[in-house]
Design a protein around this motif. Structure first.
Motif, PDB file in Angstrom:
ATOM      1  N   LEU A   1       0.723  -1.012  -0.010  1.00 53.36           N
ATOM      2  CA  LEU A   1      -0.074  -0.023   0.131  1.00 53.36           C
ATOM      3  C   LEU A   1       0.976   1.178   0.077  1.00 53.36           C
ATOM      4  O   LEU A   1       1.662   1.613   0.971  1.00 53.36           O
ATOM      5  N   ASP A   2       0.780   1.839  -1.093  1.00 47.63           N
ATOM      6  CA  ASP A   2       1.765   3.002  -1.515  1.00 47.63           C
ATOM      7  C   ASP A   2       0.947   4.333  -0.916  1.00 47.63           C
ATOM      8  O   ASP A   2       0.376   4.960  -1.869  1.00 47.63           O
ATOM      9  N   ASP A   3       1.395   4.724   0.348  1.00 50.00           N
ATOM     10  CA  ASP A   3       0.524   6.149   0.532  1.00 50.00           C
ATOM     11  C   ASP A   3      -0.969   6.228   0.343  1.00 50.00           C
ATOM     12  O   ASP A   3      -1.257   7.334  -0.176  1.00 50.00           O
ATOM     13  N   VAL A   4      -1.722   5.237   0.463  1.00 49.07           N
ATOM     14  CA  VAL A   4      -3.253   5.250  -0.027  1.00 49.07           C
ATOM     15  C   VAL A   4      -3.940   5.354   1.317  1.00 49.07           C
ATOM     16  O   VAL A   4      -4.888   5.885   1.092  1.00 49.07           O
ATOM     17  N   LEU A   5      -3.477   4.940   2.324  1.00 51.17           N
ATOM     18  CA  LEU A   5      -4.341   4.948   3.461  1.00 51.17           C
ATOM     19  C   LEU A   5      -4.948   6.277   3.922  1.00 51.17           C
ATOM     20  O   LEU A   5      -6.108   6.448   4.075  1.00 51.17           O
ATOM     21  N   SER A   6      -4.106   7.380   3.632  1.00 52.74           N
ATOM     22  CA  SER A   6      -4.634   8.691   3.898  1.00 52.74           C
ATOM     23  C   SER A   6      -5.644   8.916   3.164  1.00 52.74           C
ATOM     24  O   SER A   6      -6.663   9.887   3.503  1.00 52.74           O
ATOM     25  N   GLU A   7      -6.031   8.313   2.016  1.00 55.29           N
ATOM     26  CA  GLU A   7      -6.921   8.401   1.117  1.00 55.29           C
ATOM     27  C   GLU A   7      -8.506   7.942   1.677  1.00 55.29           C
ATOM     28  O   GLU A   7      -9.331   8.240   1.086  1.00 55.29           O
ATOM     29  N   PHE A   8      -8.128   7.143   2.688  1.00 52.88           N
ATOM     30  CA  PHE A   8      -9.488   6.607   3.013  1.00 52.88           C
ATOM     31  C   PHE A   8      -9.504   6.513   4.531  1.00 52.88           C
ATOM     32  O   PHE A   8      -9.620   5.779   5.116  1.00 52.88           O
ATOM     33  N   ASP A   9      -9.759   8.019   4.700  1.00 53.15           N
ATOM     34  CA  ASP A   9     -10.003   8.216   6.221  1.00 53.15           C
ATOM     35  C   ASP A   9     -11.390   7.849   6.863  1.00 53.15           C
ATOM     36  O   ASP A   9     -11.668   7.510   7.884  1.00 53.15           O
ATOM     37  N   ASN A  10     -12.440   7.798   5.958  1.00 56.60           N
ATOM     38  CA  ASN A  10     -13.654   7.292   6.107  1.00 56.60           C
ATOM     39  C   ASN A  10     -13.674   5.861   6.923  1.00 56.60           C
ATOM     40  O   ASN A  10     -12.772   4.904   6.402  1.00 56.60           O
ATOM     41  N   GLU A  11     -14.184   5.517   8.182  1.00 57.95           N
ATOM     42  CA  GLU A  11     -13.928   4.419   8.942  1.00 57.95           C
ATOM     43  C   GLU A  11     -14.143   3.183   8.184  1.00 57.95           C
ATOM     44  O   GLU A  11     -13.337   2.231   8.284  1.00 57.95           O
ATOM     45  N   ARG A  12     -15.388   3.091   7.252  1.00 55.41           N
ATOM     46  CA  ARG A  12     -15.661   1.875   6.838  1.00 55.41           C
ATOM     47  C   ARG A  12     -14.521   1.221   5.883  1.00 55.41           C
ATOM     48  O   ARG A  12     -14.177   0.200   5.707  1.00 55.41           O
ATOM     49  N   LYS A  13     -14.084   2.303   5.200  1.00 58.13           N
ATOM     50  CA  LYS A  13     -12.979   2.175   4.041  1.00 58.13           C
ATOM     51  C   LYS A  13     -11.577   1.562   4.854  1.00 58.13           C
ATOM     52  O   LYS A  13     -11.292   0.670   4.196  1.00 58.13           O
TER      53      LYS A  13
END
Lengths: 197, 375
Positions: free
Chosen positions: B322-334
């Motif tokens: 996962l290349d720096d994509v977690l910050s893109e999914f701050d929504n809890e479910r995602k």
């Protein structure tokens, strides 16, 4: 300039050979110059003799020193079967088996648009001109790669109206190899090409 | 399959690096341009033999150096001994790949050993981008699952290249009907196999992607994934394997397009022009209608479904990068979905924000700074 002109010329000529780089060419040149003159003469004579005497058979296209070649004129061979191959080295490979007793036809290549080779660049017209009522079977023994397969397909389309038996070399598991060591792709292709016994 | 350890020499901005990884989640933090993505690139290279971003291997060699080396130590059922090492050496033009010190017979034999799924910021565009991105998404997944698919795709591409050249060369000349027919036969033969492989893969992938999508969209939207081909409009609603019919349809299409192909010198139908169709009932095709949020949700569901597809087809989970994509999914479910997947397969994450993982016992933290990785 490290080398005197005659030496440089020898190295240049040697490095034109396939698989010979500048380093190997240099090593061969030093070796040859260390040999007796008659040994070098023998090598040079053999090159010239082979080049002068060997040429392609006007019938089958195989390399030969007599015209037509000894395979085409051998009356003991079955003249009703022609095995079509891409190059003279394929004839040698098949001859080594001592099993095939028919005759050959060398195409001198395979259809490959990327290399600028079309059907008209292969010895296909010569093949058609050999076909007469005595010919019963054509074996298509081109390589099992994309170009060889396409060439075989092309020849099939060309020959089919002539009402001959047309066959293609089988492919699959190498003999002497264990089934468990054959790679997956080879194994699956062999499965596809299975036949009833 | 687990990547236990990696060693890099003169790779990108790394001079000499050796790191041992957790079997669970590995977090690499640090400022930008310190070498976080370079590390994921090295792992990807071990799996697929090429980079996901460098056009040429020369870019992978450290500045002013002659050659790079990447070595991974792995365990898993696909390897002959435990652990096994995969080594890739390259001077930027010639690459050598070794398994336990023995050179591979064919470099493509590497694919399928260490498997990976990469999720990078560019992948967020997969729903909206050109069809080639979606084909590539599926092809890279399937190539890692099946050596047969790899071989078929390779041969299809080889036939396509030859046929295109043939079509181009005959423009303005009289076409050799027999040669055209021979290339058509070859194209149809391998197109059939490639399409069959894709239908088969999609039949597994589609329901998983739908399920994940429902999870993150809170059941509000249902994602449909299907194979889209000009040859097979009937398959819009179904993923039934259409292998034989694909070949027949392509034969008919080539006949129909013959004039156009001969005039343009180009192959105009086949798997190289197909696409994945992503739809939401009542809304239509996502490629056309998706909002920014919808398109990210679908991208996430697809990528995570690919992880499951590889597990389903090979019995082995791929490494998840996962290349720096977690910050893109701050929504809890995602992020909950990401964390579920992170829990079941070895995961490598780059981030500028390591804080969110600091109290997670499954995570091993690394700090990346100026081409050096520290635990």
């Amino acid at each position: 300039m490290f080398y005197a002109p005659p030496m440089a010329r020898l190295i240049t000529e040697l490095s034109r050979l396939p698989g010979i780089g500048p380093k190997t060419a240099q090593r061969l040149a030093f070796y040859l110059l260390g040999q007796d003159k008659q040994d070098v003469q023998r090598l040079a004579d053999s090159l010239i003799e082979a080049k002068e005497k060997m040429s392609f058979c006007p019938i089958c296209g195989h390399l030969t020193d007599v015209h037509p070649c000894s395979i085409c004129t051998d009356a003991s061979r079955n003249a009703s079967i022609i095995c079509v191959v891409e190059g003279p080295s394929d004839v040698i490979a098949l001859e080594k088996t001592r099993e095939f007793k028919g005759r050959y036809h060398v195409l001198h290549g395979a259809i490959s648009p990327l290399d600028g080779i079309g059907p008209e660049d292969l010895r296909i017209r010569e093949l058609l001109s050999r076909i007469n009522d005595d010919i019963k079977e054509i074996i298509l023994a081109t390589d099992p790669n994309i170009e060889g397969e396409t060439t075989a397909l092309y020849l099939t389309k060309l020959l089919r109206p002539l009402n001959l038996k047309i066959t293609r070399l089988a492919r699959g598991i190498p003999v002497g190899g264990d089934l468990e060591y054959a790679d997956e792709v080879t194994l699956i292709r062999a499965l596809e090409g299975r036949h009833e016994v | 399959m687990i990547l236990k350890k990696i060693e890099l020499r003169n790779f990108r901005n790394y001079v000499r690096q050796s790191s041992e990884f957790s079997e669970r989640v590995n977090i690499f933090s640090g400022a930008n341009a310190q070498g976080k993505t370079n590390l994921l690139e090295a792992i990807y290279l071990l799996a697929l033999g090429k980079s996901f971003r460098a056009g040429h291997d020369r870019e992978l060699v450290r500045h002013d150096c002659q050659a790079f080396s990447v070595q991974g130590m792995l365990t898993g059922d696909v390897f002959p001994v435990q652990p096994s090492t995969i080594t890739i050496n390259s001077d930027g033009s010639r690459k050598k790949i070794f398994l336990n010190g023995t050179p591979l017979r064919k470099q493509t034999d590497l694919v399928g050993m260490a498997k990976v799924v990469l999720f990078a910021p560019e992948d967020l565009q997969i729903v909206k981008s050109a069809p080639s991105f979606r084909r590539q998404f599926l092809d890279i997944g399937l190539a890692q699952c099946s050596s047969i698919y790899r071989d078929d795709l390779y041969r299809y591409t080889a036939v396509l290249t030859q046929r295109n050249r043939f079509l181009k060369d005959q423009i303005g000349k009289r076409v050799d009907r027999n040669e055209l027919a021979a290339w058509n036969d070859q194209l149809i033969k391998y197109a059939n196999r490639v399409a069959a492989g894709r239908y088969h893969g999609l039949a597994i992938l589609a329901p998983i992607a739908s399920r994940y999508h429902a999870m993150v969209s809170n059941q509000r939207e249902e994602l449909h994934v299907s194979y889209k081909s000009a040859l097979n409009p009937a398959s819009k609603s179904s993923l039934e394997p259409a292998a034989e019919t694909y070949g027949h349809a392509l034969a008919a299409k080539l006949h129909e397009l013959e004039y156009a192909e001969l005039a343009r010198g180009l192959t105009l139908a086949g798997p190289h022009r197909d696409d994945l169709m992503l739809t939401i009932p009542d809304q239509g095709e996502l490629r056309v209608y998706a909002s920014q949020g919808q398109s990210r949700t679908a991208a996430l569901a697809l990528k995570m479904a690919l992880v499951e597809l590889i597990k389903e087809m090979t019995g082995d989970y791929p490494l998840l990068l996962l290349d720096d994509v977690l910050s893109e999914f701050d929504n809890e479910r995602k992020s909950a979905l990401l964390e579920t997947v992170m829990g079941i397969t070895q995961t490598f994450i780059t981030t500028t924000d390591p804080e969110r993982f600091s109290d997670n016992p499954d995570c091993k933290m690394f700090r990346v700074e100026g081409g050096a990785i520290q635990e």
